[in-house]
Design a protein around this motif. Structure first.
Motif, PDB file in Angstrom:
ATOM      1  N   CYS A 116     -61.826   8.273  14.667  1.00  0.00           N
ATOM      2  CA  CYS A 116     -62.544   8.492  13.402  1.00  0.00           C
ATOM      3  C   CYS A 116     -63.379   7.259  13.043  1.00  0.00           C
ATOM      4  O   CYS A 116     -64.552   7.380  12.674  1.00  0.00           O
ATOM      5  CB  CYS A 116     -61.551   8.781  12.274  1.00  0.00           C
ATOM      6  SG  CYS A 116     -60.623  10.312  12.498  1.00  0.00           S
ATOM      7  N   THR A 156     -64.050  17.055  17.195  1.00  0.00           N
ATOM      8  CA  THR A 156     -64.771  17.275  15.936  1.00  0.00           C
ATOM      9  C   THR A 156     -65.690  16.113  15.566  1.00  0.00           C
ATOM     10  O   THR A 156     -66.872  16.312  15.279  1.00  0.00           O
ATOM     11  CB  THR A 156     -63.769  17.501  14.777  1.00  0.00           C
ATOM     12  OG1 THR A 156     -62.920  18.585  15.117  1.00  0.00           O
ATOM     13  CG2 THR A 156     -64.514  17.805  13.475  1.00  0.00           C
ATOM     14  N   THR A 157     -65.140  14.885  15.572  1.00  0.00           N
ATOM     15  CA  THR A 157     -65.905  13.776  14.988  1.00  0.00           C
ATOM     16  C   THR A 157     -66.830  13.105  15.999  1.00  0.00           C
ATOM     17  O   THR A 157     -67.728  12.365  15.601  1.00  0.00           O
ATOM     18  CB  THR A 157     -64.971  12.709  14.354  1.00  0.00           C
ATOM     19  OG1 THR A 157     -64.367  11.915  15.380  1.00  0.00           O
ATOM     20  CG2 THR A 157     -63.897  13.347  13.500  1.00  0.00           C
ATOM     21  N   GLU A 213     -58.414  16.418  19.287  1.00  0.00           N
ATOM     22  CA  GLU A 213     -59.164  17.156  18.253  1.00  0.00           C
ATOM     23  C   GLU A 213     -60.104  16.222  17.482  1.00  0.00           C
ATOM     24  O   GLU A 213     -61.213  16.629  17.118  1.00  0.00           O
ATOM     25  CB  GLU A 213     -58.191  17.870  17.307  1.00  0.00           C
ATOM     26  CG  GLU A 213     -58.854  18.856  16.363  1.00  0.00           C
ATOM     27  CD  GLU A 213     -59.393  18.191  15.122  1.00  0.00           C
ATOM     28  OE1 GLU A 213     -60.539  18.473  14.755  1.00  0.00           O
ATOM     29  OE2 GLU A 213     -58.680  17.379  14.518  1.00  0.00           O
ATOM     30  N   GLN A 214     -59.681  14.979  17.266  1.00  0.00           N
ATOM     31  CA  GLN A 214     -60.596  14.021  16.621  1.00  0.00           C
ATOM     32  C   GLN A 214     -61.823  13.802  17.506  1.00  0.00           C
ATOM     33  O   GLN A 214     -62.943  13.667  17.012  1.00  0.00           O
ATOM     34  CB  GLN A 214     -59.886  12.681  16.361  1.00  0.00           C
ATOM     35  CG  GLN A 214     -58.973  12.676  15.137  1.00  0.00           C
ATOM     36  CD  GLN A 214     -57.630  13.324  15.377  1.00  0.00           C
ATOM     37  OE1 GLN A 214     -57.289  13.727  16.489  1.00  0.00           O
ATOM     38  NE2 GLN A 214     -56.840  13.426  14.321  1.00  0.00           N
ATOM     39  N   ASN A 230     -53.018  11.238  10.086  1.00  0.00           N
ATOM     40  CA  ASN A 230     -54.281  10.547  10.370  1.00  0.00           C
ATOM     41  C   ASN A 230     -54.841   9.897   9.102  1.00  0.00           C
ATOM     42  O   ASN A 230     -55.361   8.781   9.129  1.00  0.00           O
ATOM     43  CB  ASN A 230     -55.285  11.575  10.941  1.00  0.00           C
ATOM     44  CG  ASN A 230     -56.559  10.976  11.508  1.00  0.00           C
ATOM     45  OD1 ASN A 230     -57.275  11.653  12.228  1.00  0.00           O
ATOM     46  ND2 ASN A 230     -56.891   9.722  11.201  1.00  0.00           N
ATOM     47  N   GLU A 240     -59.507  13.516   8.668  1.00  0.00           N
ATOM     48  CA  GLU A 240     -60.374  12.723   9.541  1.00  0.00           C
ATOM     49  C   GLU A 240     -61.512  12.018   8.821  1.00  0.00           C
ATOM     50  O   GLU A 240     -62.175  11.159   9.395  1.00  0.00           O
ATOM     51  CB  GLU A 240     -60.938  13.627  10.655  1.00  0.00           C
ATOM     52  CG  GLU A 240     -59.832  14.182  11.534  1.00  0.00           C
ATOM     53  CD  GLU A 240     -60.304  15.248  12.511  1.00  0.00           C
ATOM     54  OE1 GLU A 240     -61.510  15.529  12.577  1.00  0.00           O
ATOM     55  OE2 GLU A 240     -59.440  15.812  13.204  1.00  0.00           O
ATOM     56  N   GLU A 288     -53.104   6.614   8.502  1.00  0.00           N
ATOM     57  CA  GLU A 288     -53.581   5.594   9.454  1.00  0.00           C
ATOM     58  C   GLU A 288     -54.860   4.964   8.905  1.00  0.00           C
ATOM     59  O   GLU A 288     -55.054   3.751   8.979  1.00  0.00           O
ATOM     60  CB  GLU A 288     -53.911   6.236  10.819  1.00  0.00           C
ATOM     61  CG  GLU A 288     -52.746   6.795  11.600  1.00  0.00           C
ATOM     62  CD  GLU A 288     -53.176   7.447  12.931  1.00  0.00           C
ATOM     63  OE1 GLU A 288     -52.300   7.978  13.615  1.00  0.00           O
ATOM     64  OE2 GLU A 288     -54.376   7.416  13.277  1.00  0.00           O
ATOM     65  N   SER A 289     -55.729   5.815   8.375  1.00  0.00           N
ATOM     66  CA  SER A 289     -57.027   5.344   7.889  1.00  0.00           C
ATOM     67  C   SER A 289     -56.884   4.549   6.595  1.00  0.00           C
ATOM     68  O   SER A 289     -57.594   3.564   6.381  1.00  0.00           O
ATOM     69  CB  SER A 289     -57.960   6.538   7.668  1.00  0.00           C
ATOM     70  OG  SER A 289     -58.086   7.299   8.853  1.00  0.00           O
ATOM     71  N   GLY A 318     -61.102   7.881   7.796  1.00  0.00           N
ATOM     72  CA  GLY A 318     -61.334   6.960   8.905  1.00  0.00           C
ATOM     73  C   GLY A 318     -62.809   6.831   9.246  1.00  0.00           C
ATOM     74  O   GLY A 318     -63.302   5.731   9.531  1.00  0.00           O
ATOM     75  N   GLN A 319     -63.516   7.961   9.202  1.00  0.00           N
ATOM     76  CA  GLN A 319     -64.955   7.900   9.477  1.00  0.00           C
ATOM     77  C   GLN A 319     -65.670   7.110   8.385  1.00  0.00           C
ATOM     78  O   GLN A 319     -66.541   6.272   8.670  1.00  0.00           O
ATOM     79  CB  GLN A 319     -65.538   9.304   9.559  1.00  0.00           C
ATOM     80  CG  GLN A 319     -65.072  10.071  10.773  1.00  0.00           C
ATOM     81  CD  GLN A 319     -65.655  11.476  10.776  1.00  0.00           C
ATOM     82  OE1 GLN A 319     -66.827  11.669  11.027  1.00  0.00           O
ATOM     83  NE2 GLN A 319     -64.829  12.446  10.469  1.00  0.00           N
ATOM     84  N   GLN A 328     -55.715   8.323  16.702  1.00  0.00           N
ATOM     85  CA  GLN A 328     -56.503   9.312  15.954  1.00  0.00           C
ATOM     86  C   GLN A 328     -57.481   8.598  15.042  1.00  0.00           C
ATOM     87  O   GLN A 328     -58.675   8.910  15.001  1.00  0.00           O
ATOM     88  CB  GLN A 328     -55.565  10.204  15.137  1.00  0.00           C
ATOM     89  CG  GLN A 328     -54.573  10.966  15.992  1.00  0.00           C
ATOM     90  CD  GLN A 328     -53.564  11.710  15.140  1.00  0.00           C
ATOM     91  OE1 GLN A 328     -53.836  12.803  14.648  1.00  0.00           O
ATOM     92  NE2 GLN A 328     -52.401  11.118  14.947  1.00  0.00           N
ATOM     93  N   ASN A 329     -56.973   7.609  14.298  1.00  0.00           N
ATOM     94  CA  ASN A 329     -57.860   6.858  13.408  1.00  0.00           C
ATOM     95  C   ASN A 329     -58.903   6.081  14.192  1.00  0.00           C
ATOM     96  O   ASN A 329     -60.051   5.933  13.743  1.00  0.00           O
ATOM     97  CB  ASN A 329     -57.044   5.900  12.535  1.00  0.00           C
ATOM     98  CG  ASN A 329     -57.909   5.199  11.505  1.00  0.00           C
ATOM     99  OD1 ASN A 329     -58.662   5.851  10.785  1.00  0.00           O
ATOM    100  ND2 ASN A 329     -57.834   3.884  11.455  1.00  0.00           N
TER     101      ASN A 329
END
Lengths: 271, 313
Positions: free
Chosen positions: B63, B94-95, B90-91, A156, A120, A159-160, A123-124, B59-60
């Protein structure tokens, strides 16, 4: 003292801090934390722009762990550079601590995000880099994200990686901790990642491969990445899991466990 | 109830969001390949610097939205309820929620409203998934005007939020320009015998049901809850004390949804008898929206019948 010698001294201290905090906590992730000591030390000791007096300075670079389980190396490095007290390292994983088992942004101002569940962070980091770019600051502020290699099993993450290339995020630098291990075995046995360099490059990234335990390599790779402004850079940092403690180096069994107090005492002498 | 203009709830939100984005360049809008479904295409065309297309990658999307929010943006991330929050839960946890970032999860095609696409696309579990998350505000507007007012209100609010909207045209209940505030329930019909609680587009169906019940000498009040979380517990307690009988109607599984939230509140104090109307542990299927609502007891006639039965118990 040369810059490399200075950083090596800091790294030795960070490594001792990692070992001690994990032994005191009695649980945590030893191998990845030790292997990333040079990368994280280089960041806070030489690469990142930040204001030691203000964690939210609007001109700062951003650094985060997508692989939040190696939090000990980040906490020990923050302490090494005076951003938190070294005495606080003893509170790792204890009730009420700012040093959660996995990093939580709302607990500690020096953290840019909350991470632990894998895949994750890229992506952030891409979202942060995009905001900076659209605000016209792309050449002034960089976003650095560390990802584990086993972590790249997560969809994921890809994807990012696709998204960051589409947005041409030249201010985004992803450091892959290529230590070759994950929780249940060697990465190439659990889920083969190779050819990792070609995979990421084929998504439209600039890719470099370096020795992730060499300060010369790390600093040089970041410098090259800064000059590439039309796409993101991945630095595949080949590190040694458990680096510094010969008897556990490269051993995946040490991905997710902490040293005993006896092991701490014995290994601190080696370090 | 007198039939009024029919409009899309999601278009109300999109129109409000366009205005909010025009007024504040830190309002960002993200889409996972569904900009036209959400009505975000106007925003994409007019304000490209505030629009982000992430492709079919929910999901992305969350994020990236979290990262944008960390840099001072208020990020509105759009998709269908089935994929956001159902796929990327879940993303979000959490984020966005644990990370306390001002990300707004904006979802259309909730409940049975993606009718002909079948069970794979019909989100009947999203309220349960969303309302269990700490920090997350959960909203479901009843009509175009309420959705339109919601968007600028969310642009000024820092809390992580989920907005659940049905696809399709629904009767106007509220006048254009109505204000929206997170929290308070809205009394939309007076009644003497019983009170019906509802949320989202089901409000108009429930108003119709109340009209029909009047002919059977059952006078039903109707309260619409645009905010499912944090729940307006004061209104729930007051209504429970006043009527002693409450009916909840929702286009969602009865397990974990809006009716469950009401049940939790009144059971703790044993305040009233409760009848929950919703989907009973089953999936949807392809069909027309009206057919599906009828099959699952959520059309006007079925709601009336269930309430009549409850009033005799």
């Amino acid at each position: 003292m040369s810059e490399i010698t200075r950083l090596e001294k800091h790294a030795a201290s960070v490594r001792r801090g990692v070992l001690s905090m994990l032994a005191t906590a009695g649980s945590g992730h030893t191998a990845g934390s030790l292997g990333l000591v040079e990368v994280v030390t280089a960041m806070y000791g030489a690469v990142l722009k930040f204001n030691p007096k203000n964690p939210h300075d609007s001109r700062r670079d951003l650094f985060m762990l997508s692989n939040g389980h190696v939090a000990p190396v980040l906490y020990a490095t923050l302490a090494e550079f005076g951003l938190i007290l070294k005495s606080e390292l003893r509170t790792l994983r204890k009730l009420g601590t700012r040093l959660q088992g996995h990093p939580e942004r709302t607990k500690l101002a020096w953290l840019e995000t909350t991470s632990g569940p894998l895949g994750e962070g890229i992506g952030q980091a891409a979202g942060m880099a995009l905001a900076i770019k659209r605000d016209g600051q792309a050449l002034k502020r960089f976003v650095y994200v560390v990802t584990g290699d086993g972590e790249l099993d997560e969809g994921n993450a890809w994807e990012s990686i696709m998204f960051a290339a589409d947005q041409r995020l030249g201010n985004l630098i992803m450091i892959v901790d290529r230590n070759g291990i994950q929780l249940s075995g060697d990465t190439e046995n659990v889920m083969p990642l190779e050819n990792l360099s070609e995979k990421i490059a084929s998504f439209g990234w600039n890719v470099q491969e370096i020795n992730g335990n060499s300060f010369e390599d790390i600093l040089n790779a970041v410098k090259i990445a800064h000059d590439i402004t039309d796409r993101p850079t991945a630095i595949i940092a080949h590190t040694t899991a458990g680096k510094g403690v010969e008897e556990i180096e490269g051993d995946w069994h040490w991905h997710g466990k902490a040293p005993s107090k006896e092991q701490e005492a014995k290994w601190l002498k080696v370090l | 109830m007198a039939k009024s203009t029919l409009r899309e709830i999601r278009h109300g939100f999109a129109d409000g969001l366009l205005e909010a984005a025009r007024a504040d360049s830190n309002v960002y809008v993200l889409s996972a390949d569904l900009s036209s479904s959400l009505g975000f295409d106007k925003i994409a065309a007019e304000l490209p610097n505030q629009y982000v297309e992430v492709g079919v990658a929910e999901q992305n999307m969350i994020c990236v939205a979290s990262g944008l929010a960390h840099m001072g943006k208020t990020a509105f991330a759009g998709s269908y309820s089935m994929f956001s929050p159902c796929r990327n839960w879940e993303q979000i946890r959490t984020t966005v929620c644990l990370n306390r970032q001002p990300v707004k999860i904006i979802s259309s095609h909730s409940g049975f409203s993606d009718a002909s696409d079948g069970a794979t696309h019909q989100a009947l579990e999203d309220i349960a998934l969303a309302r269990v998350l700490p920090e997350l505000v959960v909203l479901s507007p009843a009509d175009y005007a309420e959705a339109r007012a919601m968007a600028p209100a969310l642009a000024k609010d820092r809390r992580p939020t989920y907005v659940r909207m049905q696809r399709g045209k629904f009767p106007d209940i509220f006048p254009d320009g109505i204000e929206f505030k997170i929290g308070p329930a809205r009394h939309i019909r007076d009644g003497k015998d019983v009170v019906i609680f509802t949320t989202g587009s089901m409000a108009s169906t429930v108003l119709d049901a109340a009209e029909i019940l009047e002919k059977s000498k059952i006078s039903a009040a109707v309260v619409h809850f645009p905010t499912i979380k944090p729940l307006d517990e004061k209104t729930v307690r007051e209504m429970a004390s006043k009527y002693g009988r409450i009916i909840t109607v929702e286009e969602h599984q009865i397990a974990g949804g809006f009716g469950s939230a009401i049940a939790e509140t009144i059971a703790e104090k044993q305040l009233a008898r409760l009848c929950r109307i919703g989907v009973r542990d089953s999936f949807g299927e392809s069909g027309s929206y009206e057919e599906l609502l009828k099959k699952h007891g959520l059309d006007t006639k079925s709601i009336v019948a269930q309430i009549k039965k409850f009033m005799l118990e």
